[in-house]
Each structure stands twice: as structure tokens, then as C-alpha cells.
Scaffold this motif. Structure first.
Motif, PDB file in Angstrom:
ATOM      1  N   LEU A 507      35.385  40.244  45.603  1.00  0.00           N
ATOM      2  CA  LEU A 507      35.228  39.904  43.915  1.00  0.00           C
ATOM      3  C   LEU A 507      36.671  39.518  43.592  1.00  0.00           C
ATOM      4  CD1 LEU A 507      33.811  39.759  41.025  1.00  0.00           C
ATOM      5  CD2 LEU A 507      34.855  42.265  40.701  1.00  0.00           C
ATOM      6  N   ILE A 508      36.787  38.530  42.926  1.00  0.00           N
ATOM      7  CA  ILE A 508      38.022  38.133  42.483  1.00  0.00           C
ATOM      8  C   ILE A 508      37.965  38.379  40.898  1.00  0.00           C
ATOM      9  CG2 ILE A 508      39.715  36.188  42.078  1.00  0.00           C
ATOM     10  CD1 ILE A 508      39.039  34.919  44.688  1.00  0.00           C
ATOM     11  N   LEU A 509      38.915  39.152  40.358  1.00  0.00           N
ATOM     12  CA  LEU A 509      38.840  39.595  39.119  1.00  0.00           C
ATOM     13  C   LEU A 509      40.068  38.977  38.310  1.00  0.00           C
ATOM     14  CD1 LEU A 509      37.497  41.271  36.815  1.00  0.00           C
ATOM     15  CD2 LEU A 509      39.499  43.131  37.295  1.00  0.00           C
ATOM     16  N   GLU A 555      33.640  46.145  47.859  1.00  0.00           N
ATOM     17  CA  GLU A 555      34.440  46.854  48.800  1.00  0.00           C
ATOM     18  C   GLU A 555      35.837  46.140  48.578  1.00  0.00           C
ATOM     19  OE1 GLU A 555      33.824  47.287  52.987  1.00  0.00           O
ATOM     20  OE2 GLU A 555      31.922  47.477  52.412  1.00  0.00           O
ATOM     21  N   ARG A 556      35.823  44.764  48.519  1.00  0.00           N
ATOM     22  CA  ARG A 556      37.167  44.073  48.164  1.00  0.00           C
ATOM     23  C   ARG A 556      37.349  43.629  46.802  1.00  0.00           C
ATOM     24  NH1 ARG A 556      34.880  42.485  52.501  1.00  0.00           N
ATOM     25  NH2 ARG A 556      35.416  43.391  54.601  1.00  0.00           N
ATOM     26  N   ILE A 557      38.355  43.813  46.226  1.00  0.00           N
ATOM     27  CA  ILE A 557      38.539  42.964  44.936  1.00  0.00           C
ATOM     28  C   ILE A 557      39.959  42.551  44.913  1.00  0.00           C
ATOM     29  CG2 ILE A 557      38.797  43.480  42.478  1.00  0.00           C
ATOM     30  CD1 ILE A 557      36.898  45.931  42.802  1.00  0.00           C
ATOM     31  N   LEU A 558      40.002  41.368  44.798  1.00  0.00           N
ATOM     32  CA  LEU A 558      41.280  40.276  44.693  1.00  0.00           C
ATOM     33  C   LEU A 558      41.536  40.237  43.113  1.00  0.00           C
ATOM     34  CD1 LEU A 558      43.917  39.375  45.864  1.00  0.00           C
ATOM     35  CD2 LEU A 558      42.268  37.139  46.107  1.00  0.00           C
ATOM     36  N   ILE A 559      42.876  40.653  42.645  1.00  0.00           N
ATOM     37  CA  ILE A 559      43.037  40.222  41.252  1.00  0.00           C
ATOM     38  C   ILE A 559      44.358  39.292  41.171  1.00  0.00           C
ATOM     39  CG2 ILE A 559      43.781  41.122  39.235  1.00  0.00           C
ATOM     40  CD1 ILE A 559      42.593  43.742  39.679  1.00  0.00           C
ATOM     41  N   PRO A 560      44.106  37.884  41.192  1.00  0.00           N
ATOM     42  CA  PRO A 560      45.353  36.964  41.233  1.00  0.00           C
ATOM     43  C   PRO A 560      45.915  36.897  39.648  1.00  0.00           C
ATOM     44  CG  PRO A 560      43.233  36.004  41.602  1.00  0.00           C
ATOM     45  CD  PRO A 560      42.927  37.251  41.074  1.00  0.00           C
ATOM     46  N   GLU A 561      47.547  36.879  39.552  1.00  0.00           N
ATOM     47  CA  GLU A 561      47.869  37.111  38.328  1.00  0.00           C
ATOM     48  C   GLU A 561      49.251  36.407  38.395  1.00  0.00           C
ATOM     49  OE1 GLU A 561      47.467  40.959  35.773  1.00  0.00           O
ATOM     50  OE2 GLU A 561      47.470  41.669  37.827  1.00  0.00           O
ATOM     51  N   LEU A 562      49.750  35.744  37.369  1.00  0.00           N
ATOM     52  CA  LEU A 562      51.101  35.162  37.129  1.00  0.00           C
ATOM     53  C   LEU A 562      51.922  36.291  36.694  1.00  0.00           C
ATOM     54  CD1 LEU A 562      50.146  31.788  35.629  1.00  0.00           C
ATOM     55  CD2 LEU A 562      50.363  32.212  38.226  1.00  0.00           C
ATOM     56  N   ILE A 580      43.511  44.869  45.216  1.00  0.00           N
ATOM     57  CA  ILE A 580      44.667  44.236  45.824  1.00  0.00           C
ATOM     58  C   ILE A 580      44.929  42.914  45.030  1.00  0.00           C
ATOM     59  CG2 ILE A 580      44.655  45.046  48.326  1.00  0.00           C
ATOM     60  CD1 ILE A 580      43.328  42.400  48.836  1.00  0.00           C
ATOM     61  N   GLY A 581      46.467  42.651  44.906  1.00  0.00           N
ATOM     62  CA  GLY A 581      47.008  41.676  43.982  1.00  0.00           C
ATOM     63  C   GLY A 581      47.289  40.337  44.813  1.00  0.00           C
ATOM     64  N   LEU A 582      47.307  39.362  43.900  1.00  0.00           N
ATOM     65  CA  LEU A 582      47.842  37.998  44.431  1.00  0.00           C
ATOM     66  C   LEU A 582      48.810  37.748  43.319  1.00  0.00           C
ATOM     67  CD1 LEU A 582      48.395  35.470  46.273  1.00  0.00           C
ATOM     68  CD2 LEU A 582      46.334  34.443  45.189  1.00  0.00           C
ATOM     69  N   ASN A 583      50.072  37.747  43.267  1.00  0.00           N
ATOM     70  CA  ASN A 583      50.991  37.769  42.525  1.00  0.00           C
ATOM     71  C   ASN A 583      51.853  36.549  42.428  1.00  0.00           C
ATOM     72  OD1 ASN A 583      50.271  40.722  42.992  1.00  0.00           O
ATOM     73  ND2 ASN A 583      50.065  40.152  40.710  1.00  0.00           N
ATOM     74  N   LYS A 584      52.216  36.043  41.327  1.00  0.00           N
ATOM     75  CA  LYS A 584      53.188  34.714  41.529  1.00  0.00           C
ATOM     76  C   LYS A 584      53.811  34.760  40.370  1.00  0.00           C
ATOM     77  CE  LYS A 584      52.927  29.621  41.803  1.00  0.00           C
ATOM     78  NZ  LYS A 584      52.096  28.405  42.150  1.00  0.00           N
ATOM     79  N   ILE A 585      55.090  34.571  40.299  1.00  0.00           N
ATOM     80  CA  ILE A 585      56.100  34.936  39.319  1.00  0.00           C
ATOM     81  C   ILE A 585      57.022  33.529  39.266  1.00  0.00           C
ATOM     82  CG2 ILE A 585      57.673  35.984  37.463  1.00  0.00           C
ATOM     83  CD1 ILE A 585      56.260  38.352  39.189  1.00  0.00           C
ATOM     84  N   ALA A 586      56.458  32.347  39.073  1.00  0.00           N
ATOM     85  CA  ALA A 586      57.263  31.108  39.645  1.00  0.00           C
ATOM     86  C   ALA A 586      57.536  29.973  38.341  1.00  0.00           C
ATOM     87  CB  ALA A 586      56.869  30.377  40.704  1.00  0.00           C
ATOM     88  N   GLY A 587      56.699  30.481  37.398  1.00  0.00           N
ATOM     89  CA  GLY A 587      56.746  29.745  36.263  1.00  0.00           C
ATOM     90  C   GLY A 587      55.801  28.530  36.301  1.00  0.00           C
ATOM     91  N   GLU A 588      54.887  28.663  37.143  1.00  0.00           N
ATOM     92  CA  GLU A 588      53.820  27.691  37.224  1.00  0.00           C
ATOM     93  C   GLU A 588      52.488  28.204  37.572  1.00  0.00           C
ATOM     94  OE1 GLU A 588      55.836  24.930  40.179  1.00  0.00           O
ATOM     95  OE2 GLU A 588      54.377  26.137  41.885  1.00  0.00           O
TER      96      GLU A 588
END
Ligand code: SF4
Lengths: 613, 357
Positions: A507-509, A555-562, A580-588
Motif C-alpha cells: 500500500l502506498i499511503l 504487510e508492506r506500507i510505503l509512505i512517500p513524502e517531501l 517505511i518511507g520514501l523521503n525527498k527534500i530537494a525542493g522539487e
């Protein structure tokens, strides 16, 4: 098809991009845009920091982001080429204004040799156009002179693109006539340059191949193309009508929220009162006064300004007054990168106040979604007599997409009656709560017999009199928190976009402006054979009542956030779930490919998954 | 609608918690009596305060009221006044609240001429936080936070208000209820921001700060009463006078000057220069000090200008129509087959007429 216009901030790239977008919209293409401004307003001409760009994706299917890598790049000078070339798709088309590639500009951009001559562009389709002399020639009889002559070169570029991409020409011509009604010579020059660019496309060998982008298949309806800030402003006007209240917007100019003020201030005929205050604190202070006085009261800002408003949000929470606080997030901390998007104010929105002051927090998912989100934020604020934080960000605020227009007669009724008579034998009790909503009555000045005082001091339950009683403080703290928590029962459950009949492997939240990128990545992942589901949160506080139950199906949850993982922390803390996270802090924004790659990382390459099954 | 009121109608059931002997009590009584005299419905008054001793005021007024945030009362009151010109909105503030933490809001409310009645209780000390020097404390003042004496140069609140081009600027004294009432009346009648500095005795942390103006012996020598249309003289027998000299206001012996040179007070001068000169006669209540209305001029209120813009927009464009608004950027229609079939406003083209030929 992804097209990027890039040039000096004085080259008119935003205008060219916006006109290209408008023409595509009227043609019926689905589209999404991503403007990018230089951080400094007066960055030196010709340098890398001075480059401004506008990206648009157009397609004949519904698209969700402005696209990752451009297929076509318009570079008005060497700096624009240098800064944007790395993003271009292999084999993509580069259109350059050759006359800007002189020694000075090459040096300013940091080129040692001329990329037009040194063979470094061999892997691209290069279209070289002496745009300046052609523009000069085209506009020579229109009456413009001096520096104004070259100003039309963005319209030359636009004309060329119109031919290349088979865009209609009338919208741009009519727009010029409208826009420069009072400066006919400028209108004539822009139109002349535009036509010259178009004809250049027709007549030269270099550009004979045209791209076809057919109209998109969107659901039937009437559409307009709208940016997030405009949709938000319109949503606030709609909310005021739905609540049958006058709209008051107290604010202080700040990037990227100012366009909301600009738009609202144009609409005095809706009875909208905008107030440009002396500072951020006065902006929300006036809004609190307007709420007490019986308005739909709204303030808007971006992170640094919201920080200044923090004390006042607590006052609104303590006094229990209805307020909408818009935060158009930008990259921080401090001044950070004011023109770049980020989602790094989520935890700040939930916890960035003194004392126990939980406020409802909502997030906008896309430019057109801002309209509905504004109405919903107002509904909650009014019904529950509480400040509500509504999160947008720079990507939503300045990005645009087609919006299927709602039937304005079908807007929900969000009106809340003012108190008009005393609510007890003892007279009017301003903090006597409603059984169902736990909200308190809203009695506005001018109502006879309901005179009362509110303030930041702790209040006795029911009477609202100042109280230092320990049990009362506990009771009032709990009551205020409970009131906000119960909103969970008054919001829609979170819905899952599920690939199959059963919950998928992942699941992508998400929340906020990552909506488009996540949706597109999920679509690609499904096409590649992954069972990936997607849920997107409008409500960050309180969470929808069913969120825990939904998350536990996976079973698996991915949370993409800036950001560094704000929702991730909240979900882990609240539900004890190892998301688990997918994190990006690049201003885009996220690129679709970044999310796709993370999905592959978690689930394995699609081929392996297929083999396992 | 008129109603008959007494002071009791403006009192609440809340116990008044100022220290016994505090000047705030006198001001509260003056304001309650004054409002009762207006015979205006109670529900039409709103009192807004910040934080400090004086800012408890709204709790004791049986009207609508907000006890807001330190320094922010003018901002909160502005939101009320702009959206509800039918109300009479009062701001209660102190020297710390208005001139220190809230200085910005004070000056901007005054320059905009929002229809607020701002009562600044100046006791030249922080009372609620128990005795630190304030932005109006005299230089050298020894307090808990300035054991070696304050090195802050104090504000002159009247000069500040005039500098911000407030349209009504006055000073009065807590003890002198008659004078206070006169000033309240004039402020109430004034359309726009009325700024009133009220010298208020804090008998706990700064007792007798105003003794030069309140003491039986002293006051006859030090009170300069500003009265419109009258030459400015003071002293037991009017033996002192105020003249303008090189742009400055100066105190001279009345007998020593040609009577024609004595400044005749005119608060309605549109230029605030003379009012400013008068405000410079004293830098605090330490000697001869003007009391009364320094300035009273007409300028449209902020809310009247705002309402005018709304009315003009409605007259010109008609009342706003949401369906039209959301179509104002141009539209196109998609049919059941998912094709753009026709374009709406802004002359957008029909599909197919895209000029590619
Ligand atoms: S501390 Fe001073 S100003 Fe405050 S209530 Fe006591 S006497 Fe009045």
C-alpha cells in the motif's frame, strides 16, 4: 509529451509556458504544469541562478504530474541549456536561440566551448533558430522600439512550438489582443512574433517533423485550467456562499501564498473583504476579530509566516472561534527556498503550538482539489468552532491542471446558525457544548442579551468565566481535544485505490501534492505486474476513523513524502505499524520514476514477482 | 434604537481583581458611566484588550469582549471594525502592551484610521509581571529588571501617535473623571481611530508617578489644559503661557509676551506639526504637561473606504456570481466520447480549428 521552456527570468518563459498550456487545454488535452522560478528576483541575466523555466506535460490520457524528463526543451540562452539539458530525455529535441550563444553568455553559463559547435549535443535533435533577428524583423512594422523589440521573442518561440506540437493559434492571438488592449503596439508585436515563429516552423527544413498530441479522453463536462492558488481562492468564495457568511481574508504577502490574496482582492463584488495587514501576527489577529464578529474568517501564509501566527492559532483554539489557516508550504527551514515545494510543515501543523492545542489539519492533493478542500476546511471550522489548518504547497499553488467545473448550485450547505437567544435559565453560556459536536455556540456582537467575553485565559466549563480550578482545566483541555478527535466520525473513510479484489502486496499511503506522482507510479507498477494499492489522506488530524483498519490489511506500507518522514512518524506512533518511507527534500516534486524504483526495490523487479507467483 | 442605561448595566458579575487603590478602577467607572450616558444598546459595544493589568478590563464590561494576546488587540479589533462598522469597538491597552510588544499594530491601526477607540493606560511600569521598567519609564528608573537604572530612552506616546498621523490624539488622567468623560465623549464622536493616553497610577509598583499632575499643591502649576479656541495658559492665575518659537513650543511668563503671541489651541489643524510641538512640552508627567485633545481631524475611515470599494464593485460588475467566476479563465467541453467539442469563454477555438493547415 513533456515540454520545458527555459530562459532568463526576463525572457518571458512563464508567459510562453502558460500560453502553450492554455492552448493545449482548449484543444482538449489533459495537462499538468510545473513552473520553476529563480530564487532571487533579480538574479543576474544570463547566469545559472537567473534561469526560469516552465514545464508542461500534455497527453491524450489523463495525466497526473508535469512529467519527469522533458521530451522537448526550449533554451533561450546558454545558462538555460546548461541548467536544463541534464533533465532532457535521450534523443529529445532542443530548440535554441542561437544568437544568445555569444562568448559573454557562454562564459556566464560556465561553458568553455560552444555546445552548439563542439558536438556535445549530438545525441539530441537540435533545432537552431536565430530568434532575435527573426523577431526583430517580424515586429519592425508594429510600432515597438528599443528594448521592447526583443521582448517578443518568447512569442516567437511559442509560435514555433505551436507548429511543432500542432497547437491551435487563435487562443494565443486572442489572448494577446485582450491582454494588451491598451498597448496595441505590444499586442501587434507579440502576434507578429508568434506568427513568425509558427511560419518558421512551416517553412524551414529543420523542423519539418511535427509531433501529434491528440485531445485527451476526460470524463464529459465543462473544464477550465486552474492553478492551486486560484482554485483555493475560488473555493473560499464558494465556502462563504455555502456558509451564507461574508468572507474575510486577513494576510501578509509571502511567497508562494500571495496569489490567493491577489485573486481574492479582485472580487470585492462578492463582498469579499481582503486585508493586507502590517505583519503575519496582525493578519491572523484581524482574522480572529473577524471570526468573533461573524465572518468566514481566513488567513493564509507559508511556513515562516505560520510560525509567527502560532500563538494566535492557540488563541483561536482556546477561545473556540472558527478560522481557516492556509499554509502554502515551501522548502525550509527559515527563508529556505521560497519558490520550491516541500511538505515539511506537517508535524509543525499538528504540534507547532504551545499548550495542548490539537487543531484539525487537512491537505490539498492537486491544484483543482483546492476548491473542494477549501469548502471542507471551512465546514469543519464552522461546525466545530475551531481553527483548521489547510495545507497546500508550492507545487499545488503554481501548478495547473484541467478542472471539471462543479455545479455551483450543488454546493453543500455548511451554514451554522448564530446563537440568538440565551441557552440556559442562567442566561447565555458561551461555553455550553453541543451534545453531538461538542462545539460551543457562536454569538456575535450586536445580538441583544448574549453579551459575553472570551479570551486566552482558561475558562470555566459552560460559563466561560476565568477559572484556575485544576479539575476544570483538565475538563476543558479534554473537552477541546475530544471535540477535535470526534471530527473523525464526520469525515469520509479513507478509500483505497485497489488493484485487485484483495489487498495488494504493497500500500502506498500519501498526502498532499504527491498525489499525481504516486498515482502515476502506481499505474506504471501495475502495468509492470505489481499488485500495488494507493490511499491518499485528505485528513491528517484527526485521521479517518477507518485508517488503522485499512493499514492493518497490508504487510508492506510505503509512505512517500517531501519531508524527512512526518506522516511516517505519525502512522508508526498511532498504529504501531512498521511502515517505511520514501523521503525527498530537494525542493522539487517526486519524479514518477523515483517512486517506481522504490516500489521495485520493495517488491522486486516485476519479472521476479511474476516468477514467484 | 435608544435604551436607558445606568452604570450597573455595564457591570459584570465578575469580581474586579485589580489591586485596591489602582487607577484602573476609576477609569472603569468613568467608561461605564460614559457608556450608560449614551443610551446605546449594550450589545453594540465590543471591548478588545491585549495582556496586562489594564487588559482585564473587558471581563468587567457587560458588553461583547475579547481578552486577546499581548500587544495584538489593535489587530483583533481591526478585524471586528472592518467587517462590522455597525459596532463601537474599543481597545484597552497599556504602555507595555501597546508600545512595546504591540507597537507595530498600534501605529498601523492609527495610520489606517480604523474606527477604534484606543485607551492606553500608561502607568509607566509593568504591573502584571510585577514591576519591570516599561517603554514609558523614565531614564534611570530602578526596577527589578533595571537595578542599575533603566538605560532605555522612553517613548512619548502622544508624539508617537502624531507621528503615525492618528486623526484623534488626546491625553487625560485617571483621577480626573470629568476630564476623562469629556475626552471619551469627543473620542466616541470622532470617526476614525481615537488614541487616548490615560495617565494611570499603579499604586503597587509605581505609586505617585503622576503626582505632579494629581497632587493638590503640584497640579495647579503643572496642568496645561488644551482647550480648542483658547490661548494656552496655565498656572494658578494663568501666569504661564505657551508660544511657538522657531517651530518649537515654549513655556514663557504670560506677562512677558505680547498676548497676540500666545498660541491659540486648534486641534483641527490638518498638519500635525503644531500638535507635535505641544507634545514635546513634556517628556513625561514630571513638570508642566499638556492634557486634552492634541489633534482632531477628519479623514475617511479605513472601513468606509473598504465598504465603498465593495459597493462600487457591486454597482459596476453586479453581485458576484460563482458560476461565472469559475468560468472566467476560459472553458472547454468534453463530450461523452471524451473529445473536446466546443470552447466557451475567452474565444477559445473549437477542436479541429487548430490552424495546423
Ligand atoms: S499592579 Fe499596578 S496597575 Fe496592576 S492592578 Fe495593581 S496597582 Fe493596578
Amino acid at each position: 509529451m513533456v515540454i520545458r521552456f527555459a530562459g532568463d527570468s526576463g525572457d518571458g518563459m512563464q508567459v510562453a509556458g502558460a500560453r502553450f498550456t492554455a492552448a493545449s487545454a482548449t484543444f482538449g488535452n489533459d495537462l499538468a504544469t510545473l513552473p520553476s522560478f529563480p530564487a532571487e528576483i533579480r538574479a543576474p541575466a544570463g547566469t545559472l541562478p537567473g534561469v526560469s523555466s516552465f514545464q508542461v506535460q500534455i497527453a491524450d490520457f489523463d495525466i497526473l504530474t508535469a512529467g519527469d524528463a522533458p521530451d522537448c526543451l526550449v533554451a533561450m540562452n546558454p545558462a538555460a541549456l546548461k541548467k536544463n539539458l541534464p533533465d532532457l530525455k535521450p534523443g529529445g529535441t532542443v530548440i535554441v536561440n542561437t544568437e544568445a550563444f555569444d562568448e559573454r553568455n557562454l562564459a556566464k553559463a560556465g561553458y568553455e566551448t560552444n555546445p552548439l559547435e563542439d558536438g556535445s549535443l549530438q545525441s539530441y535533435r537540435l533545432i537552431q533558430v536565430p530568434m532575435e533577428s527573426l523577431t526583430k524583423e517580424a515586429v519592425k512594422d508594429t510600432g515597438v522600439s528599443g528594448r521592447d523589440v526583443l521582448r517578443s521573442k518568447n512569442f516567437f518561440a511559442l509560435g514555433l512550438l505551436a507548429w511543432l506540437f500542432n497547437r491551435p493559434t487563435e487562443p494565443t492571438i486572442e489572448w494577446c489582443e485582450q491582454k494588451f488592449k491598451n498597448k496595441p503596439e505590444v499586442a501587434a508585436a507579440n502576434i507578429a512574433a508568434f506568427k513568425a515563429g509558427y511560419n518558421f516552423g512551416i517553412t524551414t527544413d529543420a523542423t519539418r517533423v511535427t509531433f501529434e498530441v491528440k485531445p485527451a479522453t476526460l470524463p464529459p463536462g465543462t473544464y477550465t485550467n486552474v492553478t492551486g492558488n486560484i482554485a483555493l481562492a475560488w473555493g473560499l468564495i464558494a465556502a462563504a456562499q455555502a456558509a451564507d457568511l461574508p468572507l474575510f481574508y486577513g494576510t501578509y504577502p509571502i511567497t508562494p501564498a500571495s496569489d490567493i490574496l491577489h485573486e481574492l482582492s479582485r472580487h470585492r463584488n462578492f463582498g469579499v473583504k481582503t486585508f493586507q495587514a502590517e505583519d503575519e501576527i496582525a493578519a491572523i489577529g484581524s482574522t480572529i476579530g473577524a471570526a468573533f464578529a461573524g465572518n468566514l474568517a481566513v488567513t493564509g501564509s507559508s511556513g515562516p509566516g505560520i510560525a509567527l501566527k502560532s500563538e494566535a492559532i492557540s488563541l483561536a483554539f482556546m477561545t473556540e472561534l472558527p478560522l481557516v489557516v492556509v499554509n502554502v508550504q515551501r522548502a525550509g527551514p527559515s527563508t529556505g527556498m521560497p519558490t520550491k515545494p516541500e511538505q515539511s510543515d506537517l508535524l509543525f501543523s499538528l504540534y507547532g503550538r504551545h499548550g495542548e492545542s490539537p487543531v484539525p489539519v487537512l491537505a490539498i492533493a492537486s491544484p483543482s482539489d483546492a476548491f473542494d478542500a477549501a469548502i471542507e476546511a471551512a465546514r469543519i471550522a464552522l461546525k466545530y468552532m475551531t481553527p483548521v489548518i489547510l495545507l497546500s504547497d508550492n507545487h499545488i499553488a503554481n501548478g495547473s491542471e484541467p478542472w471539471r467545473l462543479p455545479d455551483v448550485d450543488e454546493l453543500p450547505d455548511i451554514s451554522v446558525p448564530f446563537a440568538t437567544v440565551p441557552n440556559s435559565e442562567k442566561g447565555f453560556l458561551p461555553y455550553l457544548r453541543d451534545f453531538e459536536t461538542f462545539s460551543r455556540p457562536w454569538a456575535i456582537p450586536g445580538t441583544p442579551g448574549l453579551e459575553h467575553r472570551i479570551g486566552g485565559l482558561e475558562k470555566e466549563a459552560n460559563t466561560g468565566n476565568v477559572s484556575y480550578d485544576p479539575d476544570n482545566h483538565q475538563l476543558m483541555t479534554d473537552s477541546r481535544a475530544w471535540k477535535v478527535a470526534t471530527i473523525a466520525n464526520d469525515i469520509p473513510p479513507v478509500e483505497v485505490d485497489q488493484a485487485g479484489d484483495e489487498p495488494g502486496d504493497l500500500l502506498i499511503l500519501g498526502w498532499g501534492s504527491t498525489f499525481g506522482a504516486i498515482k502515476a507510479a502506481v499505474r506504471r507498477a501495475r502495468n509492470a505486474g505489481h499488485a500495488v494499492d494507493h490511499a491518499h489522506l485528505r485528513y491528517l488530524n484527526p485521521f479517518p476513523a477507518n485508517l488503522g483498519e485499512v493499514l492493518r490489511r497490508y504487510e508492506r506500507i510505503l509512505i512517500p513524502e517531501l519531508n524527512s518522514g512526518h506522516l511516517l512518524r505519525l502512522v508508526r506512533a498511532e498504529f504501531l505499524i512498521p511502515a517505511i518511507g520514501l523521503n525527498k527534500i530537494a525542493g522539487e516534486p517526486f519524479r514518477i520514476a523515483e517512486i517506481e524504483a522504490r516500489i521495485d526495490e520493495i517488491l522486486g523487479e516485476p519479472a521476479q514477482v511474476a516468477a514467484r507467483r | 434604537m435608544t435604551v436607558t442605561h445606568t452604570r450597573a448595566d455595564f457591570q459584570t458579575d465578575q469580581e474586579v481583581r485589580w489591586c485596591p487603590g489602582c487607577g484602573d478602577y476609576t477609569i472603569l467607572a468613568s467608561v461605564q458611566n460614559f457608556l450608560a450616558s449614551l443610551n446605546r444598546p449594550r450589545e453594540q459595544f465590543v471591548f478588545v484588550s491585549g495582556i496586562g493589568c489594564s487588559s482585564r478590563f473587558p471581563y468587567y464590561m457587560n458588553t461583547y469582549g475579547i481578552h486577546s494576546i499581548h500587544g495584538r488587540a489593535p489587530a483583533v479589533a481591526t478585524g471586528i471594525a472592518l467587517t462590522r462598522p455597525d459596532l463601537s469597538v474599543w481597545v484597552i491597552t497599556g504602555d507595555g502592551d501597546a508600545l512595546s510588544i504591540g507597537g507595530n499594530h498600534l501605529i498601523h491601526a492609527m495610520r489606517r484610521n480604523v474606527n477604534l477607540k484606543i485607551l492606553l493606560f500608561n502607568n509607566q511600569i509593568y504591573g502584571l509581571t510585577k514591576g519591570q521598567y516599561s517603554p514609558t519609564s523614565e531614564p534611570g528608573k530602578r526596577t527589578k529588571s533595571s537595578p542599575h537604572g533603566s538605560i532605555d530612552h522612553p517613548f512619548n506616546p502622544i508624539s508617537l501617535a502624531l507621528g503615525a498621523e492618528a486623526t484623534f490624539v488626546a491625553r487625560t488622567l485617571d483621577m480626573d473623571r470629568e476630564h476623562t468623560t469629556e475626552i471619551l465623549q469627543a473620542a466616541y464622536e470622532h470617526e476614525g481611530t481615537a488614541f487616548i493616553e490615560i495617565y494611570q497610577n499603579c499604586n503597587v509598583f509605581n505609586d505617585k508617578a503622576f503626582i505632579q499632575l494629581t497632587g493638590k499643591e503640584e497640579r495647579v502649576h503643572n496642568r496645561i489644559n488644551l482647550e480648542a479656541g483658547k490661548p494656552i495658559t496655565f498656572g494658578p492665575n494663568g501666569e504661564k503661557a505657551v508660544v511657538l518659537e522657531g517651530g518649537e513650543a515654549k513655556i514663557v511668563d504670560t506677562a512677558a509676551v505680547d498676548p497676540g503671541r500666545i498660541l491659540v489651541h486648534d486641534p483641527t489643524r490638518s498638519d500635525p506639526t503644531v500638535a507635535f510641538a505641544l507634545s514635546r512640552l513634556s517628556h513625561g508627567p514630571y513638570g508642566p504637561t499638556p492634557l486634552g485633545i492634541f489633534r482632531k481631524v477628519r479623514r475617511p475611515t479605513y472601513e468606509s473606504l473598504l465598504d465603498h470599494q465593495v459597493a462600487t464593485a457591486i454597482a459596476k460588475q453586479g453581485p458576484g456570481d460563482l458560476a461565472t467566476l469559475i468560468r472566467s479563465h476560459g472553458t472547454w467541453t468534453v463530450d461523452a466520447n471524451g473529445h473536446a467539442v466546443e470552447a466557451g469563454a475567452n474565444g477559445a477555438p473549437k477542436a479541429g480549428s487548430n490552424g495546423a493547415g
